[in-house]
Design a protein around this motif. Structure first.
Motif, PDB file in Angstrom:
ATOM      1  N   TYR A 193      44.233  29.270  45.336  1.00 40.23           N
ATOM      2  CA  TYR A 193      45.045  30.369  45.849  1.00 40.23           C
ATOM      3  C   TYR A 193      46.040  30.878  44.796  1.00 40.23           C
ATOM      4  O   TYR A 193      46.583  31.972  44.942  1.00 40.23           O
ATOM      5  N   GLY A 194      46.280  30.074  43.763  1.00 38.27           N
ATOM      6  CA  GLY A 194      47.205  30.477  42.703  1.00 38.27           C
ATOM      7  C   GLY A 194      46.496  31.108  41.527  1.00 38.27           C
ATOM      8  O   GLY A 194      46.866  30.903  40.361  1.00 38.27           O
ATOM      9  N   SER A 195      45.447  31.855  41.815  1.00 40.63           N
ATOM     10  CA  SER A 195      44.661  32.554  40.799  1.00 40.63           C
ATOM     11  C   SER A 195      44.410  33.982  41.265  1.00 40.63           C
ATOM     12  O   SER A 195      44.566  34.284  42.449  1.00 40.63           O
ATOM     13  N   ILE A 196      43.991  34.833  40.354  1.00 43.84           N
ATOM     14  CA  ILE A 196      43.893  36.255  40.688  1.00 43.84           C
ATOM     15  C   ILE A 196      42.472  36.697  41.017  1.00 43.84           C
ATOM     16  O   ILE A 196      42.249  37.870  41.317  1.00 43.84           O
ATOM     17  N   GLY A 197      41.497  35.791  40.941  1.00 41.95           N
ATOM     18  CA  GLY A 197      40.140  36.146  41.324  1.00 41.95           C
ATOM     19  C   GLY A 197      39.393  36.921  40.253  1.00 41.95           C
ATOM     20  O   GLY A 197      39.939  37.270  39.199  1.00 41.95           O
ATOM     21  N   ALA A 198      38.125  37.202  40.538  1.00 39.53           N
ATOM     22  CA  ALA A 198      37.253  37.829  39.546  1.00 39.53           C
ATOM     23  C   ALA A 198      37.685  39.260  39.225  1.00 39.53           C
ATOM     24  O   ALA A 198      37.776  39.649  38.060  1.00 39.53           O
ATOM     25  N   THR A 199      37.960  40.057  40.256  1.00 44.13           N
ATOM     26  CA  THR A 199      38.320  41.465  40.016  1.00 44.13           C
ATOM     27  C   THR A 199      39.607  41.580  39.221  1.00 44.13           C
ATOM     28  O   THR A 199      39.689  42.330  38.228  1.00 44.13           O
ATOM     29  N   GLY A 200      40.625  40.834  39.628  1.00 47.41           N
ATOM     30  CA  GLY A 200      41.888  40.872  38.897  1.00 47.41           C
ATOM     31  C   GLY A 200      41.732  40.408  37.474  1.00 47.41           C
ATOM     32  O   GLY A 200      42.376  40.947  36.548  1.00 47.41           O
ATOM     33  N   SER A 201      40.868  39.415  37.248  1.00 45.65           N
ATOM     34  CA  SER A 201      40.650  38.902  35.894  1.00 45.65           C
ATOM     35  C   SER A 201      39.995  39.954  35.004  1.00 45.65           C
ATOM     36  O   SER A 201      40.357  40.103  33.830  1.00 45.65           O
ATOM     37  N   TRP A 202      39.032  40.699  35.559  1.00 44.40           N
ATOM     38  CA  TRP A 202      38.383  41.736  34.754  1.00 44.40           C
ATOM     39  C   TRP A 202      39.340  42.903  34.474  1.00 44.40           C
ATOM     40  O   TRP A 202      39.257  43.529  33.402  1.00 44.40           O
ATOM     41  N   ILE A 203      40.227  43.167  35.400  1.00 39.39           N
ATOM     42  CA  ILE A 203      41.238  44.209  35.142  1.00 39.39           C
ATOM     43  C   ILE A 203      42.143  43.794  33.984  1.00 39.39           C
ATOM     44  O   ILE A 203      42.424  44.580  33.073  1.00 39.39           O
ATOM     45  N   ILE A 204      42.593  42.536  34.013  1.00 40.69           N
ATOM     46  CA  ILE A 204      43.424  42.033  32.922  1.00 40.69           C
ATOM     47  C   ILE A 204      42.648  42.036  31.609  1.00 40.69           C
ATOM     48  O   ILE A 204      43.185  42.376  30.545  1.00 40.69           O
ATOM     49  N   ALA A 205      41.363  41.660  31.667  1.00 37.77           N
ATOM     50  CA  ALA A 205      40.534  41.652  30.463  1.00 37.77           C
ATOM     51  C   ALA A 205      40.413  43.055  29.876  1.00 37.77           C
ATOM     52  O   ALA A 205      40.470  43.239  28.649  1.00 37.77           O
ATOM     53  N   ALA A 206      40.249  44.056  30.746  1.00 37.00           N
ATOM     54  CA  ALA A 206      40.142  45.443  30.266  1.00 37.00           C
ATOM     55  C   ALA A 206      41.447  45.894  29.615  1.00 37.00           C
ATOM     56  O   ALA A 206      41.439  46.533  28.543  1.00 37.00           O
ATOM     57  N   ILE A 207      42.562  45.561  30.242  1.00 36.62           N
ATOM     58  CA  ILE A 207      43.869  45.935  29.679  1.00 36.62           C
ATOM     59  C   ILE A 207      44.083  45.234  28.342  1.00 36.62           C
ATOM     60  O   ILE A 207      44.540  45.845  27.358  1.00 36.62           O
TER      61      ILE A 207
END
Length: 439
Positions: A193-207
């Motif tokens: 629960y203390g993680s941002i999940g796959a979608t959030g991770s790819w958003i951060i990766a893109a940024i």
């Protein structure tokens, strides 16, 4: 103004291909050595587990994800220790600061604040985090003031702090373990629960990838603006692709680690549903890792793009000359130790949230690992030399050694201490050799 790029000269032709590659890309040989050592450790532990124990579990998404979370608190403090060591000081109290801030944060959110705002109030975790960081910064400023204005050696002040703050933490709770912490606060420690999940991770990766490309283009623009020689175009492409590739690979790894079945069952039970067949929910980047990345970026900017960073290196290079040039070395010392204390307070947030409690063992021996991380990462004990990214890689190396020994059956803490101590001595020895070669 004409553009100049690095052209092959007679000297270049006499050099080997590797030397020409390093010259063109401007990669730090020590960084390459640290990364190579890290990869060697990873592959070595994985092969040993696969060939000897029949279980190669080191290079798996689960272990690498856990490794990143375990590195976060040590890595955050190591970025501050770089500044301390660069200025020819040392801080032996960081582990005890983690302990005392963690204990008071536990008391604040479990016993004190709920009396006034009630359990589960949304402001509890915010107040607690701010309190922990500020408390750590004040402790650091107090120690820095004693070092700067009372002329007491940093070794003695922080050695005293190691004992004092550990004792204060014990007295504050009378030896009790304070738990459980606020549910929202606990998320900062990581976990499913203390993680941002796959979608959030790819958003951060893109940024992050866009940031890498911007850095490459902006760096070339600034070189052209100030008339500095430009790197070859292929070297610019290589650095951009290398940075983006690392980000993408890291994101693929964290998104390959699924929630455990027990967590999935509890999650869908709260929704009143059965667990769907073949469901896969990725962890993604954990909050501690994101905090480490943010701290690393901010500390790098502080060290390389601000007057404060230039002053730090000036003091480390020659304290007397720095003082004569007008730098207020005493005030700088207080600021550096206050920053170190604040980062230790943030590490206390992560450590206590990860345990979901505040214990008297919180931060025990962290000072050893933090100092060792900075030194293994290339920070010279002679002062004047050090990098933020080096300290983080050093922390990753040490945590990898600890984790790897546990996985192959050397779970006894005595073995881990022997290896960490040996790594610290070896790092200092290699630093001595390196400094002699560049003179």
């Amino acid at each position: 103004m004409t553009e100049t790029t690095h052209q092959p000269q007679a000297q270049d032709k006499a050099e080997g291909a590797i030397a020409r590659f390093l010259r063109a890309t401007e990669l730090d040989p020590r960084l390459i050595g640290m990364v190579g050592a890290l990869l060697l450790i990873w592959v070595g532990f994985h092969l040993y587990g696969a060939l000897v124990l029949g279980d190669g579990s080191f290079l798996t998404p689960r272990n690498l994800w856990n490794l990143s979370v375990q590195t976060a608190s040590i890595g955050i403090m190591a970025t501050g220790m770089v500044l301390v060591i660069i200025t020819r000081n040392i801080d032996l109290s960081v582990g005890s600061i983690v302990g005392v801030t963690g204990m008071y944060m536990g008391l604040l959110q479990v016993e004190w604040l709920p009396q006034y705002v009630g359990l589960g109030h949304p402001m509890i975790w915010i107040v607690t985090v701010a309190f922990g960081i500020i408390m750590g910064a004040l402790i650091g400023a107090l120690q820095g003031g004693m070092i700067a204005y009372l002329s007491i050696p940093s070794f003695i002040v922080t050695l005293g702090g190691l004992l004092v703050w550990r004792g204060v933490a014990f007295l504050a709770s009378s030896g009790r373990t304070i738990s459980p912490v606020d549910s929202t606060f606990a998320l900062i420690g990581g976990g499913p629960y203390g993680s941002i999940g796959a979608t959030g991770s790819w958003i951060i990766a893109a940024i992050a990838s866009a940031g890498v490309i911007w850095l490459v283009l902006n760096g070339r623009k600034n070189r052209r603006l100030h008339g500095f020689p430009l790197r070859p175009v292929w070297a610019e492409w290589f650095m951009g692709l290398l940075g983006c590739s690392i980000i993408v690979i890291a994101t693929l790894i964290v998104n390959s680690y699924p929630w455990p079945k027990g967590i999935l069952k509890d999650y869908y039970a709260t929704l009143g549903q059965d667990v769907p067949e073949g469901v896969f929910i990725a962890h993604g980047y954990a909050y501690p890792v994101i905090l480490l990345a943010v701290v690393a970026i901010l500390m790098t900017i502080l060290m390389t793009r601000t007057r404060f960073g230039r002053y730090v290196f000036a003091i480390g290079g020659n304290p007397e000359a720095a003082a004569l040039s007008g730098i207020n070395t005493r005030a700088m010392t207080v600021k550096i130790f206050a920053l170190m204390g604040g980062l230790a307070g943030l590490a206390g947030v992560i450590a206590s949230a990860r345990l979901n409690s505040a214990t008297n063992a919180l931060g025990d021996l962290d000072e050893l690992y933090v100092i060792a991380s900075a030194v293994v990462g290339g920070t010279s004990l002679a002062g004047g030399v050090g990098t933020i990214y080096g300290a983080i890689i050093g922390a990753l190396v040490l945590v990898s050694l600890q984790t790897g020994m546990v996985l192959i059956g050397f779970g006894d803490g005595s073995y881990r201490k022997i290896v960490i101590g040996a790594a610290l001595v070896l790092a200092v020895y290699l630093d001595i050799i390196y400094r002699k070669r560049i003179k």
